[in-house]
Design an enzyme around this catalytic site. Structure first.
Site, mmCIF file in Angstrom:
data_model
loop_
_atom_site.group_PDB
_atom_site.id
_atom_site.type_symbol
_atom_site.label_atom_id
_atom_site.label_comp_id
_atom_site.label_asym_id
_atom_site.label_seq_id
_atom_site.Cartn_x
_atom_site.Cartn_y
_atom_site.Cartn_z
ATOM 1 N N TYR A 144 0.836 -1.208 0.000
ATOM 2 C CA TYR A 144 0.000 0.000 0.000
ATOM 3 C C TYR A 144 0.867 1.253 0.000
ATOM 4 C CZ TYR A 144 -3.392 3.454 1.674
ATOM 5 O OH TYR A 144 -4.181 4.568 1.813
ATOM 6 N N LYS A 148 1.019 4.080 -2.905
ATOM 7 C CA LYS A 148 0.657 5.465 -2.621
ATOM 8 C C LYS A 148 1.833 6.417 -2.844
ATOM 9 C CE LYS A 148 -3.711 5.368 -1.555
ATOM 10 N NZ LYS A 148 -4.721 6.121 -2.337
#
Length: 243
Positions: A144, A148
């Site tokens: 993640y 991001k």
């Protein structure tokens, strides 16, 4: 820019919100609508105009439906995302690819698909939802955070390439906002207590506290603002020692 009108009034503008069926995206879609925008919310669970960011064909079909109905798109807000808590050494390539496909490549797909209508109106706005993980490592969410971080880099690249087309591209990095996506990880857990300790304001955020910045970035008030990622995090990124 005229000074005799409300700079933050979004009346007459069409805003597409990707990932608006739950969580922060739902709140931000409502906030844009409250400030006058015609909002087209979508996600895989949307009943009216569903959109799976994992499929470029689906994204293009959704774009065509929006243009057929509204004739224009002024604002694109990318709020779709998935997370995964797993040690790096145990993260499968399939899980890694899935997180990247939704959180990073999905953002690329929607930006590419909506480029022409955003360019056509001369003041297009793209708002990407980044993360504190765009700047920092969080334990066992490497996929993640990496995705991001990519969203932040993509935001900067698009801002530079599309400035000549009158399109502003910015990102928001929310602090810790309890949602269905992360609530089990932070409510009353050691992880949650550490996050609170690292947040100078000493509390988690409320989704409504992201609306003001979202409206700014979507409006004429941000006419010379592009390529930026602004944290709404209670001071988290600015913090060193809090006790």
């Amino acid at each position: 820019m005229h000074t005799d009108k409300n700079t933050f009034d979004l009346s007459g503008r069409v805003a597409v919100v990707i990932g608006a069926t739950s969580g922060l995206g739902l709140t931000l879609a409502s906030g844009l609508a409250a400030h006058g925008a015609t909002v087209v919310p979508t996600g895989r669970r949307a009943l009216d105009l569903p959109c799976d960011v994992g499929s470029r064909e689906c994204v293009d079909r959704f774009r065509d439906a929006v243009l057929a109905r509204h004739g224009r798109v002024d604002i694109l807000l990318n709020a779709a995302g998935q997370t995964l808590k797993c040690p790096v050494q145990d993260t499968t390539e399939e899980d890694w690819a899935r997180i990247f496909d939704v959180s990073l490549t999905g953002t690329l797909r929607t930006c590419q698909s909506f480029y022409e209508p955003l360019k056509a109106n001369g003041r297009g706005r793209v708002i990407n939802i980044a993360s504190l993980g765009s700047f920092l490592a969080f334990h066992q969410v490497a996929a993640y955070c990496a995705a991001k971080t990519g969203v932040l880099s993509l935001t900067r690249s698009l801002a530079c390439e599309w400035a000549k087309d009158g399109i502003s591209v910015n990102a928001i990095a929310p602090g810790i906002f309890p949602t269905d996506l992360n609530r089990k990880l932070i409510d009353g857990t050691p992880r949650g207590k550490e996050l609170l300790m690292r947040t100078p304001m000493g509390r988690f955020g409320n989704a409504e506290e992201l609306v003001g910045l979202t409206v700014l970035l979507a409006s004429d008030g941000a006419s010379f603002l592009t390529g930026q990622c602004i944290g709404v995090d209670g001071g988290f990124l600015a913090s060193g020692v809090n006790s």
